[in-house]
Scaffold this motif. Structure first.
Motif, mmCIF file in Angstrom:
data_model
loop_
_atom_site.group_PDB
_atom_site.id
_atom_site.type_symbol
_atom_site.label_atom_id
_atom_site.label_comp_id
_atom_site.label_asym_id
_atom_site.label_seq_id
_atom_site.Cartn_x
_atom_site.Cartn_y
_atom_site.Cartn_z
ATOM 1 N N ASP A 165 0.860 -1.302 -0.057
ATOM 2 C CA ASP A 165 0.031 0.293 -0.013
ATOM 3 C C ASP A 165 0.915 1.405 0.082
ATOM 4 N N ASN A 166 1.832 1.432 0.824
ATOM 5 C CA ASN A 166 2.667 2.472 0.825
ATOM 6 C C ASN A 166 3.535 2.629 -0.320
ATOM 7 N N ALA A 167 3.933 1.544 -0.805
ATOM 8 C CA ALA A 167 4.847 1.411 -2.303
ATOM 9 C C ALA A 167 3.670 2.187 -3.588
ATOM 10 N N GLU A 168 2.488 1.553 -3.552
ATOM 11 C CA GLU A 168 1.819 1.987 -4.620
ATOM 12 C C GLU A 168 1.304 3.641 -4.369
ATOM 13 N N LYS A 169 1.278 4.104 -3.116
ATOM 14 C CA LYS A 169 0.923 5.263 -2.941
ATOM 15 C C LYS A 169 2.165 6.176 -3.271
ATOM 16 N N LEU A 170 3.311 5.824 -2.881
ATOM 17 C CA LEU A 170 4.639 6.597 -3.209
ATOM 18 C C LEU A 170 4.916 6.713 -4.673
ATOM 19 N N ALA A 171 4.671 5.606 -5.523
ATOM 20 C CA ALA A 171 4.544 5.359 -6.949
ATOM 21 C C ALA A 171 3.842 6.318 -7.423
ATOM 22 N N ALA A 172 2.494 6.388 -6.859
ATOM 23 C CA ALA A 172 1.383 7.388 -7.480
ATOM 24 C C ALA A 172 1.544 8.856 -7.360
ATOM 25 N N GLU A 173 2.237 9.003 -6.327
ATOM 26 C CA GLU A 173 2.429 10.446 -5.923
ATOM 27 C C GLU A 173 3.713 11.246 -6.359
ATOM 28 N N THR A 174 4.631 10.380 -6.623
ATOM 29 C CA THR A 174 6.046 10.822 -7.112
ATOM 30 C C THR A 174 6.557 10.110 -8.392
ATOM 31 N N ASP A 175 7.716 10.514 -8.718
ATOM 32 C CA ASP A 175 8.210 9.651 -9.983
ATOM 33 C C ASP A 175 9.398 8.954 -9.299
ATOM 34 N N VAL A 176 9.394 8.622 -7.896
ATOM 35 C CA VAL A 176 10.369 7.637 -7.483
ATOM 36 C C VAL A 176 10.130 6.084 -7.841
ATOM 37 N N GLU A 177 11.279 5.519 -8.227
ATOM 38 C CA GLU A 177 11.128 4.102 -8.548
ATOM 39 C C GLU A 177 11.064 3.260 -7.388
ATOM 40 N N VAL A 178 9.934 2.516 -7.162
ATOM 41 C CA VAL A 178 9.464 1.630 -6.054
ATOM 42 C C VAL A 178 9.669 0.117 -6.113
ATOM 43 N N ILE A 179 10.532 -0.608 -5.290
ATOM 44 C CA ILE A 179 10.489 -2.071 -5.454
ATOM 45 C C ILE A 179 9.896 -2.705 -4.165
ATOM 46 N N VAL A 180 8.770 -3.656 -4.148
ATOM 47 C CA VAL A 180 8.154 -3.978 -3.154
ATOM 48 C C VAL A 180 8.864 -5.113 -2.894
ATOM 49 N N GLY A 181 9.282 -5.048 -1.444
ATOM 50 C CA GLY A 181 10.095 -6.161 -0.824
ATOM 51 C C GLY A 181 10.638 -5.874 0.501
ATOM 52 N N ASP A 182 11.029 -6.907 1.178
ATOM 53 C CA ASP A 182 11.464 -6.696 2.620
ATOM 54 C C ASP A 182 12.903 -6.341 2.383
ATOM 55 N N ALA A 183 13.208 -5.041 2.990
ATOM 56 C CA ALA A 183 14.583 -4.387 3.263
ATOM 57 C C ALA A 183 15.430 -5.076 4.013
ATOM 58 N N THR A 184 14.851 -6.033 4.922
ATOM 59 C CA THR A 184 15.804 -6.782 5.805
ATOM 60 C C THR A 184 16.205 -8.050 5.236
ATOM 61 N N CYS A 190 19.767 3.898 4.854
ATOM 62 C CA CYS A 190 18.901 2.796 5.596
ATOM 63 C C CYS A 190 17.854 3.546 6.381
ATOM 64 N N CYS A 191 16.660 3.251 6.230
ATOM 65 C CA CYS A 191 15.751 3.866 7.193
ATOM 66 C C CYS A 191 14.733 2.603 7.650
ATOM 67 N N VAL A 192 15.088 1.245 7.792
ATOM 68 C CA VAL A 192 14.255 0.496 8.056
ATOM 69 C C VAL A 192 14.486 0.262 9.503
ATOM 70 N N GLY A 193 13.457 -0.046 10.254
ATOM 71 C CA GLY A 193 13.586 0.040 11.772
ATOM 72 C C GLY A 193 12.248 -0.261 12.481
ATOM 73 N N VAL A 194 12.406 -0.912 13.548
ATOM 74 C CA VAL A 194 11.414 -1.469 14.380
ATOM 75 C C VAL A 194 11.293 -0.729 15.699
ATOM 76 N N PHE A 195 10.192 -0.552 16.415
ATOM 77 C CA PHE A 195 10.191 0.086 17.783
ATOM 78 C C PHE A 195 9.835 -0.734 18.717
ATOM 79 N N ASP A 196 10.272 -0.394 19.974
ATOM 80 C CA ASP A 196 9.659 -1.508 20.996
ATOM 81 C C ASP A 196 8.713 -0.644 22.045
ATOM 82 N N HIS A 197 8.171 0.348 21.705
ATOM 83 C CA HIS A 197 6.986 1.019 22.348
ATOM 84 C C HIS A 197 7.240 0.994 23.769
#
Length: 260
Positions: free
Chosen positions: A43-62, A86-93
């Motif tokens: 969903d995020n990939a589709e939205k980014l591709a629709a709103e910008t001309d950035v190339e998007v690859i759907v996949g797990d960056a880990t 690198c902007c991948v991250g998980v939070f521990d709340h």
């Protein structure tokens, strides 16, 4: 686009489909760079591709395989890769060791290390040959938690301190061919954090947390809760092969300043 300082740059952003990663990717593109984003959420990939001309690859960056293919795609299409962000991250709340069971602690700590630290180091390792050839740069995403006891629990903070150390050591290891730097954002509105699966934490929109923006603003010298766009200029500067030519081993703290 009037800012063309990155016009000759080919940048791969891991985890750039939302939040701070998206802010960085859009900032790069506005500065003239060709930008490729790896994003797990379709969903995020589709939205980014629709709103910008950035190339998007759907996949797990880990995933090492996904990152390897993404690097190859950038190099094959553009002839080089000049920056890995690198902007991948998980939070521990804000999970506390006082309340975690032994099993929860072990599983949560392993997950935090794998996602926040190991995946970044693996990606940098894979990118080294291409970045070395291009005399490029690496930009890691840290957090105010790498400098202050705020913005997360000890598991999250420890992972960001590890990345702070990675910036310092990789800068020495990769010199003089590749620059390595980091950005340490403070609390940011308009983002969502993926929680630890080991602790059954669901993704939480931080905008839904009552009073969060006001609390962040009160804790900063500038009196503001930053947006993803507020951090973009730091990423753009560090990726600039001319303006930041002699900048390596540096972390930019885009946290509004700590009032206490």
């Amino acid at each position: 686009m009037t800012d063309q300082r990155l016009a000759a740059s080919n940048i791969l952003v891991l985890g750039g489909g939302s939040g701070i990663g998206r802010g960085a990717a859009v900032g790069y593109r506005r500065a003239g760079a060709h930008v490729t984003v790896v994003e797990r959420s379709a969903d995020n990939a589709e939205k980014l591709a629709a709103e910008t001309d950035v190339e998007v690859i759907v996949g797990d960056a880990t995933s090492a395989a996904v990152v390897r293919d993404a690097i190859r795609s950038v190099v094959d299409a553009r002839g080089s890769m000049t920056n890995l962000t690198c902007c991948v991250g998980v939070f521990d709340h804000y999970a506390s060791l006082r309340t975690l069971t032994d099993e929860e602690f072990e599983q949560a700590a392993e997950e935090m290390w794998r996602v926040n630290v190991l995946s970044a180091l693996s990606s940098v390792k894979q990118a080294w040959p291409s970045l070395n050839e291009a005399r490029g740069s690496v930009t890691l995403t840290l957090s105010e938690s790498a400098f202050h006891p705020t913005g997360g629990g000890v598991l999250y903070a420890a992972s960001k301190w590890a990345l702070r150390g990675a910036v310092a050591h990789l800068a020495v290891d990769f010199a003089p061919r590749v620059r390595v730097n980091g950005v340490a954002p403070g609390g940011t509105t308009g983002t969502a954090f993926s929680g630890l699966r080991a602790l059954r934490q669901d993704q939480v929109s931080v905008d839904a947390v009552d009073g969060r923006d006001e609390r962040i603003a009160r804790g900063t010298l500038m009196g503001v809760a930053s947006t993803p766009e507020d951090h973009a200029a730091a990423y753009v500067y560090l990726a600039d092969p001319v303006g930041a030519r002699v900048v390596t081993g540096t972390v930019i703290n885009s946290d509004g300043g700590h009032a206490h």
